[in-house]
Design an enzyme around this catalytic site. Structure first.
Site: not given
Ligand code: PLP
Length: 397
Positions: A113, A209-210, A184
């Site tokens: 991500f 939140y997912k 992650d």
């Molecule tokens: C959803 C997601 C994020 C989001 O990061 P936030 O700091 O919560 O906005 C980060 N890394 C991955 C791999 C994700 O899927």
């Protein structure tokens, strides 16, 4: 066997909606609403500042960390909540680089991500010690692990395709090369069985939140392998990670173990909501969840491939290397997704052409899958996507 009709009844799903976006923002657990109200009125309202002690607000980051730990194979006392996932990625990577001072490479993959890569770039720049972020294709990660790598930094389940890395095998490969492994779990926690301890993972991070349904803005979690935790000098050395926050000592001394990964004041209301959301998982068997998730994903893939032309599966066909989501590429994917949403089937879109559908067995069943297939088939067959209002891009896709 887990009763998934019973878990579905624990969520508020709006009438007429098939919600296939729990991989981005989980649905609202009914218990969360009452819990938020109680925290606001009975605790904040009535107890005011005394609630930090009387309602045990200060313990929430650790207590909830332990509840999440049970879902990801982390022992009690090894997970703590706070901040956002981006921040937790930064903390984990900074700590890993500290523990491997002679090595200069952070290895990641192009399926990661973007924020994980961005945080790494910012950290490496501010360290100014000549580190390199090496990004390879997901299938090349294994061969790219060598003696120069300080930290292998991966997201286990690819947010775009759902492709899942073999955490145990890659962690072992990293360790054999003398590197640390950071995972992650954004699309793994609550989506697939995870066993951090068995895999020997050094650090893990994730959001809530997912698939964990903690609500928009819910805090992230961080795990540190217990035998490493005492060796870490936190880069983000905030007062609540101090050994004695209320000594108000001018000099930082790290707190014990995972406590040192805390930074500042915890988001109490969000943590209370998350705590209520986690009740859904009590007594739930992750193996049942996985079996059900695979059934639903397979049913969706078979249905879409039988009924829709011009869409192609982007996710792995082999369920054993796929998370709890299914992605299809379609030239008109953005507009098609808007047309789906207009008809009450909510998924999302990821550039350049990926329609993404999350399948969370807690509140998705066969009827939802069949409806999503039928609606997508209708949109593709009749060019239902081909309308000006479906072409306009919103800020959040
Ligand atoms: C959803 C997601 C994020 C989001 O990061 P936030 O700091 O919560 O906005 C980060 N890394 C991955 C791999 C994700 O899927």
């Amino acid at each position: 066997m887990t009763d998934f009709a019973a878990t579905k009844a624990m969520f508020h799903i709006p009438d007429g909606i098939t919600y296939l976006d729990g991989n981005s923002l989980g649905a609202l657990p009914k218990a969360a609403e009452a819990r938020a109200r109680e925290t606001i009125t009975a605790e904040w309202g009535e107890m005011l500042i005394t609630a930090w002690n009387r309602a045990k607000w200060m313990d929430l980051p650790r207590r909830i960390g332990d509840r999440i730990g049970r879902l990801i194979g982390a022992a009690p006392g090894t997970v703590v909540m706070g901040d956002t996932l981006s921040i937790k990625v930064y903390q984990a990577l900074a700590s890993a680089l500290d523990l491997r001072p002679d090595r200069k490479v952070v290895l990641s993959d192009s399926g990661n991500f973007p924020t994980d890569l961005y945080m790494a770039q910012g950290l490496l720049r501010s360290l100014g010690r000549g580190h390199e972020l090496r990004v390879v294709a997901p299938e090349e990660v294994e061969d790219a692990i060598d003696e120069n790598v300080a930290a292998l930094m991966l997201t286990q389940v690819d947010y775009r395709t759902g492709r899942m890395h073999d955490m145990a095998a890659l962690t072992k490969k990293a360790h054999d090369a003398g590197a640390l492994a950071l995972w992650d779990l954004a699309h793994s926690a609550g989506a697939v069985p995870v066993d951090l301890a068995a895999a020997g993972a050094d650090f893990a991070t994730g959001c809530t939140y997912k698939y964990l349904n903690g609500g928009p803005g819910a805090p992230a979690f961080i795990y540190v392998r217990p035998d490493l935790a005492e060796d870490i000098q936190p880069a983000l050395s905030g007062w609540l990670g101090h050994e004695a926050p209320f000594a108000f000592d001018p000099d930082y001394r790290p707190g014990r173990g995972i406590d040192r990964m805390r930074v500042g004041t915890p988001p109490v209301i969000q943590l209370a909501v998350l705590d209520a959301a986690l009740d859904v998982w009590d007594g739930l068997d992750m193996a049942d969840l996985r079996r059900r998730s695979i059934e639903l994903c397979e049913r969706f893939i078979a249905g879409v491939e039988a009924e829709c032309e011009d869409v192609s599966l982007v996710s792995p066909r082999d369920a054993s290397v796929r998370g709890s989501q299914v992605s299809f590429a379609f030239e008109h994917g953005y507009a098609a997704m808007q047309a789906l949403i207009a008809r009450g089937v909510i998924g999302d879109f990821r550039a350049p052409d990926v329609m993404r559908f999350g399948f969370t067995p807690l509140y998705i069943d066969e009827a939802d899958v069949d409806r999503a297939v039928a609606v997508l088939a209708e949109i593709v067959a009749t060019r239902g996507w081909d309308k000006p209002e479906f072409m306009k891009r919103s800020a959040v896709t």
